[in-house]
Design a protein around this motif. Structure first.
Motif, PDB file in Angstrom:
ATOM      1  N   ASP A  33      38.550 -43.172 -52.037  1.00  0.00           N
ATOM      2  CA  ASP A  33      37.149 -42.737 -52.113  1.00  0.00           C
ATOM      3  C   ASP A  33      36.151 -43.851 -51.835  1.00  0.00           C
ATOM      4  OD1 ASP A  33      37.872 -40.115 -52.676  1.00  0.00           O
ATOM      5  OD2 ASP A  33      37.986 -40.511 -54.824  1.00  0.00           O
ATOM      6  N   ARG A  34      36.559 -44.834 -51.080  1.00  0.00           N
ATOM      7  CA  ARG A  34      35.677 -45.947 -50.719  1.00  0.00           C
ATOM      8  C   ARG A  34      35.685 -46.097 -49.203  1.00  0.00           C
ATOM      9  NH1 ARG A  34      36.936 -52.266 -51.907  1.00  0.00           N
ATOM     10  NH2 ARG A  34      35.106 -53.093 -50.867  1.00  0.00           N
ATOM     11  N   ILE A  35      34.521 -46.279 -48.595  1.00  0.00           N
ATOM     12  CA  ILE A  35      34.461 -46.515 -47.151  1.00  0.00           C
ATOM     13  C   ILE A  35      34.953 -47.935 -46.887  1.00  0.00           C
ATOM     14  CG2 ILE A  35      32.942 -46.745 -45.150  1.00  0.00           C
ATOM     15  CD1 ILE A  35      31.210 -44.533 -46.381  1.00  0.00           C
ATOM     16  N   VAL A  36      35.986 -48.041 -46.054  1.00  0.00           N
ATOM     17  CA  VAL A  36      36.577 -49.347 -45.757  1.00  0.00           C
ATOM     18  C   VAL A  36      36.395 -49.746 -44.297  1.00  0.00           C
ATOM     19  CG1 VAL A  36      38.221 -49.255 -47.663  1.00  0.00           C
ATOM     20  CG2 VAL A  36      38.862 -48.309 -45.421  1.00  0.00           C
ATOM     21  N   GLY A  37      35.849 -48.834 -43.485  1.00  0.00           N
ATOM     22  CA  GLY A  37      35.604 -49.152 -42.085  1.00  0.00           C
ATOM     23  C   GLY A  37      34.836 -48.031 -41.425  1.00  0.00           C
ATOM     24  N   PHE A  38      34.236 -48.335 -40.289  1.00  0.00           N
ATOM     25  CA  PHE A  38      33.549 -47.293 -39.524  1.00  0.00           C
ATOM     26  C   PHE A  38      33.373 -47.745 -38.091  1.00  0.00           C
ATOM     27  CE2 PHE A  38      30.171 -49.757 -41.541  1.00  0.00           C
ATOM     28  CZ  PHE A  38      29.283 -50.012 -40.505  1.00  0.00           C
ATOM     29  N   GLY A  39      33.042 -46.784 -37.238  1.00  0.00           N
ATOM     30  CA  GLY A  39      32.801 -47.066 -35.832  1.00  0.00           C
ATOM     31  C   GLY A  39      32.095 -45.885 -35.200  1.00  0.00           C
ATOM     32  N   ALA A  40      31.463 -46.127 -34.056  1.00  0.00           N
ATOM     33  CA  ALA A  40      30.711 -45.089 -33.359  1.00  0.00           C
ATOM     34  C   ALA A  40      31.092 -45.077 -31.892  1.00  0.00           C
ATOM     35  CB  ALA A  40      29.212 -45.331 -33.513  1.00  0.00           C
ATOM     36  N   VAL A  41      31.028 -43.891 -31.294  1.00  0.00           N
ATOM     37  CA  VAL A  41      31.273 -43.753 -29.860  1.00  0.00           C
ATOM     38  C   VAL A  41      30.251 -42.772 -29.295  1.00  0.00           C
ATOM     39  CG1 VAL A  41      33.004 -41.923 -30.154  1.00  0.00           C
ATOM     40  CG2 VAL A  41      32.995 -43.303 -28.057  1.00  0.00           C
ATOM     41  N   SER A  42      29.723 -43.098 -28.136  1.00  0.00           N
ATOM     42  CA  SER A  42      28.824 -42.198 -27.419  1.00  0.00           C
ATOM     43  C   SER A  42      29.652 -41.391 -26.434  1.00  0.00           C
ATOM     44  CB  SER A  42      27.751 -42.981 -26.663  1.00  0.00           C
ATOM     45  OG  SER A  42      27.075 -42.128 -25.762  1.00  0.00           O
ATOM     46  N   LEU A  43      29.582 -40.079 -26.546  1.00  0.00           N
ATOM     47  CA  LEU A  43      30.313 -39.222 -25.620  1.00  0.00           C
ATOM     48  C   LEU A  43      29.563 -39.050 -24.309  1.00  0.00           C
ATOM     49  CD1 LEU A  43      31.736 -36.546 -28.061  1.00  0.00           C
ATOM     50  CD2 LEU A  43      32.752 -38.700 -27.280  1.00  0.00           C
ATOM     51  N   ILE A  44      28.369 -39.587 -24.227  1.00  0.00           N
ATOM     52  CA  ILE A  44      27.593 -39.528 -22.993  1.00  0.00           C
ATOM     53  C   ILE A  44      28.033 -40.626 -22.028  1.00  0.00           C
ATOM     54  CG2 ILE A  44      25.285 -39.761 -21.989  1.00  0.00           C
ATOM     55  CD1 ILE A  44      24.234 -38.535 -24.649  1.00  0.00           C
ATOM     56  N   ASP A  45      28.139 -41.863 -22.535  1.00  0.00           N
ATOM     57  CA  ASP A  45      28.465 -42.980 -21.636  1.00  0.00           C
ATOM     58  C   ASP A  45      29.696 -43.782 -22.059  1.00  0.00           C
ATOM     59  OD1 ASP A  45      27.557 -44.374 -23.826  1.00  0.00           O
ATOM     60  OD2 ASP A  45      25.841 -45.282 -22.814  1.00  0.00           O
ATOM     61  N   GLY A  46      30.395 -43.382 -23.113  1.00  0.00           N
ATOM     62  CA  GLY A  46      31.615 -44.068 -23.525  1.00  0.00           C
ATOM     63  C   GLY A  46      31.391 -45.388 -24.234  1.00  0.00           C
ATOM     64  N   LYS A  47      30.188 -45.628 -24.728  1.00  0.00           N
ATOM     65  CA  LYS A  47      29.919 -46.895 -25.417  1.00  0.00           C
ATOM     66  C   LYS A  47      30.414 -46.831 -26.855  1.00  0.00           C
ATOM     67  CE  LYS A  47      26.281 -50.195 -26.644  1.00  0.00           C
ATOM     68  NZ  LYS A  47      27.004 -51.393 -26.394  1.00  0.00           N
ATOM     69  N   ILE A  48      31.225 -47.815 -27.203  1.00  0.00           N
ATOM     70  CA  ILE A  48      31.685 -47.969 -28.581  1.00  0.00           C
ATOM     71  C   ILE A  48      30.768 -48.979 -29.240  1.00  0.00           C
ATOM     72  CG2 ILE A  48      33.528 -48.894 -30.022  1.00  0.00           C
ATOM     73  CD1 ILE A  48      35.483 -47.442 -28.299  1.00  0.00           C
ATOM     74  N   ASP A  49      30.342 -48.662 -30.459  1.00  0.00           N
ATOM     75  CA  ASP A  49      29.350 -49.492 -31.129  1.00  0.00           C
ATOM     76  C   ASP A  49      29.654 -49.553 -32.619  1.00  0.00           C
ATOM     77  OD1 ASP A  49      27.072 -51.050 -31.260  1.00  0.00           O
ATOM     78  OD2 ASP A  49      25.690 -49.361 -31.291  1.00  0.00           O
ATOM     79  N   ALA A  50      29.192 -50.606 -33.248  1.00  0.00           N
ATOM     80  CA  ALA A  50      29.189 -50.723 -34.703  1.00  0.00           C
ATOM     81  C   ALA A  50      30.559 -50.521 -35.331  1.00  0.00           C
ATOM     82  CB  ALA A  50      28.172 -49.753 -35.306  1.00  0.00           C
ATOM     83  N   VAL A  51      31.586 -51.195 -34.819  1.00  0.00           N
ATOM     84  CA  VAL A  51      32.908 -51.115 -35.437  1.00  0.00           C
ATOM     85  C   VAL A  51      32.992 -52.231 -36.476  1.00  0.00           C
ATOM     86  CG1 VAL A  51      35.391 -51.267 -35.069  1.00  0.00           C
ATOM     87  CG2 VAL A  51      33.948 -50.114 -33.381  1.00  0.00           C
ATOM     88  N   PHE A  52      33.139 -51.829 -37.726  1.00  0.00           N
ATOM     89  CA  PHE A  52      33.216 -52.796 -38.821  1.00  0.00           C
ATOM     90  C   PHE A  52      34.322 -52.395 -39.782  1.00  0.00           C
ATOM     91  CE2 PHE A  52      28.753 -53.052 -37.521  1.00  0.00           C
ATOM     92  CZ  PHE A  52      28.619 -54.420 -37.336  1.00  0.00           C
TER      93      PHE A  52
END
Length: 106
Positions: free
Chosen positions: A11-30
């Protein structure tokens, strides 16, 4: 649209990441520093790649990696494109490397 995903453990966030389905940019992976080296970053990246493949909206993923993260992304199949400079909204700058990966299912 950009989709943000989180990884949870006990029940604790240990990681995250984002992807844009428009241009395939991966962002904010921590990954939470307490969980570094446990495979969470790899799992987040694999999930983001699967989401992009299933959407069928892009044939290539791309990201800007910090210098210390470049070996991690290289192990995941990303290739170096060019040096870059990230400038945050707050005005600090950070040397980065633009990287990309062609998706297998395209």
């Amino acid at each position: 649209s950009q989709l943000i995903y989180v990884a949870e453990s006990s029940d604790r966030i240990v990681g995250f990441g984002a992807v844009s389905l428009i241009d395939g940019k991966i962002d904010a992976v921590f990954v939470d520093p307490d969980h570094a080296g446990s495979g969470i970053g790899r799992k987040v990246m694999q999930f983001l790649e699967e989401v992009a493949i299933e959407s069928g909206s892009t044939a290539t993923l791309h990201l800007e990696a910090t210098l210390n993260a470049m070996p991690f992304y290289t192990k995941l199949g990303f290739a170096v494109d060019s040096p870059s400079l990230y400038i945050s909204p707050r005005g600090f700058s950070l040397e980065c490397i633009k990287m990309s990966k062609t998706l297998d299912d395209h």
